[in-house]
Scaffold this active site. Structure first.
Site, PDB file in Angstrom:
ATOM      1  N   CYS A  53       0.810  -1.109   0.020  1.00 28.18           N
ATOM      2  CA  CYS A  53      -0.119  -0.081  -0.079  1.00 28.18           C
ATOM      3  C   CYS A  53       0.920   1.205   0.070  1.00 28.18           C
ATOM      4  O   CYS A  53       1.702   1.432   0.978  1.00 28.18           O
ATOM      5  CB  CYS A  53      -1.019  -0.071   1.484  1.00 28.18           C
ATOM      6  SG  CYS A  53      -1.696   1.459   1.404  1.00 28.18           S
ATOM      7  N   TYR A 184      -5.409   6.158  -9.029  1.00 29.39           N
ATOM      8  CA  TYR A 184      -6.829   5.276  -8.492  1.00 29.39           C
ATOM      9  C   TYR A 184      -8.008   5.675  -9.171  1.00 29.39           C
ATOM     10  O   TYR A 184      -8.597   5.032  -9.714  1.00 29.39           O
ATOM     11  CB  TYR A 184      -6.933   5.452  -7.029  1.00 29.39           C
ATOM     12  CG  TYR A 184      -5.969   4.640  -6.351  1.00 29.39           C
ATOM     13  CD1 TYR A 184      -6.230   3.290  -5.932  1.00 29.39           C
ATOM     14  CD2 TYR A 184      -4.815   5.018  -5.938  1.00 29.39           C
ATOM     15  CE1 TYR A 184      -5.548   2.456  -5.190  1.00 29.39           C
ATOM     16  CE2 TYR A 184      -3.883   4.337  -5.164  1.00 29.39           C
ATOM     17  CZ  TYR A 184      -4.196   2.854  -4.863  1.00 29.39           C
ATOM     18  OH  TYR A 184      -3.186   2.176  -4.066  1.00 29.39           O
TER      19      TYR A 184
END
Length: 342
Positions: A53, A184
């Site tokens: 992440c 994203y």
């Protein structure tokens, strides 16, 4: 980065619903004066991350640079989480050895039963109570830099210098909107126009950053700051994940003379590249985002050999750690496995 099905369809929903970055629900702060009820205290808290992440990786870099390994223990989750949340299957018996839990969601539930949101990393957990303290990914690293100073190593850099915070904040906001979030928004877009808008903004911002970094080694001033950490954790994933998986493919990072040299400079700086696990990164994105990559096939490339090649950025000057020193060697227990490194 989330990890529990909050009613939105879980991992299979990636790429099938509009992307929205949620604000941190648990925004308590751990401070020197303990004003939120959570005072800075060596050994009391546990940082939970996934090396996959980018948001959690910020905390990994900051913790290393500031020398907080003894003060703030580390839990590393499996990069391939399921819809129940991040899980500790990398540890013996599938439990975190300090918190004694199988899923990070258990710490969330101890804090607030029935919390409807996703379970995200980074997260800081209070070890004595087993309760989540904060999942505020924007604030955690700033507080590590400014509130945990009594526990910093000797020679720790000032990653958020008071005299430059306005400029750092402005740079970080642009990076957050167009780069950190932009990849994203492009990758999880559900329509052509939505994708093109995000992708165009992303590469426009990268081109502006190229111009900025062509004449200076770091983003703000002549030393490393929080701004560099936040850009690094997206750029280091760019060619391996975002270029193909998220369709951010106008050009590869390795095709940008300036940004490729900049990110290699950071990667080769102690505290940055030694926290990166490309194996975790690739397996997470390609195996978890089944709405985008239903086969779960993880690509073999790109070739990672280039990460350790000369970058020549030192010719621009700059003092990476300011008046401080580099962090020491990575602790054996926290080393990235060989297959995760170039």
């Amino acid at each position: 980065m989330g990890g529990r099905d909050d009613g939105g369809g879980g991992n299979s929903a990636y790429g099938r619903k509009a992307f929205k970055r949620s604000k941190a629900h648990f925004a308590d702060r751990i401070t020197a004066d303990g004003r939120d009820g959570w005072p800075v205290e060596a050994g009391r808290y546990r940082l939970v991350v996934s090396r996959a992440c980018p948001w959690a990786s910020r905390a990994l870099v900051s913790r290393r640079l500031l020398g907080l390994e003894d003060a703030l223990s580390l839990a590393v989750a499996d990069p391939v989480q399921d819809d129940r949340s991040w899980r500790f299957t990398l540890d013996p018996d599938g439990r975190d050895p300090v918190l004694g839990i199988r899923y990070l969601s258990e710490a969330y539930d101890r804090r607030e039963k029935g919390y409807p949101g996703g379970v995200s990393v980074p997260a800081v957990v209070d070890v004595p109570s087993g309760k989540l303290v904060t999942n505020d990914y924007q604030r955690i690293t700033l507080d590590l830099a400014t509130e945990w100073t009594a526990l910093h190593r000797e020679g720790a850099p000032d990653l958020y210098p008071a005299g430059r915070r306005d400029e750092i904040d402005a740079v970080m906001d642009d990076i957050f909107q167009d780069v950190n979030n932009g990849v994203y928004r492009a990758g999880f877009a559900t329509g052509q126009e939505e994708y093109e808008t995000a992708c165009t903004a992303l590469f426009r911002r990268l081109e502006l950053l190229e111009k900025r970094l062509e004449r200076q080694r770091y983003l703000v001033g002549d030393t490393l700051t929080e701004a560099d950490i936040r850009l690094f954790t997206t750029l280091v994933r760019f060619d391996a994940v975002y270029h193909g998986h998220f369709k951010c493919n106008r050009w590869k990072l390795a095709e940008s003379r300036v940004l490729w040299a900049y990110v290699r400079d950071l990667y080769q700086t102690p505290g940055f590249g030694d926290t990166v696990d490309f194996d975790h990164i690739k397996r997470h994105y390609y195996q978890v985002h089944t709405g985008i990559n239903p086969s779960g096939i993880v690509p073999l490339g790109p070739d990672l050999a280039g990460w350790t090649t000369p970058h020549h950025r030192a010719e621009l000057g700059g003092r990476p750690f300011g008046d401080g020193t580099p962090p020491g060697p990575v602790r054996a227990a926290e080393e990235v496995p060989a297959r995760g490194r170039p």
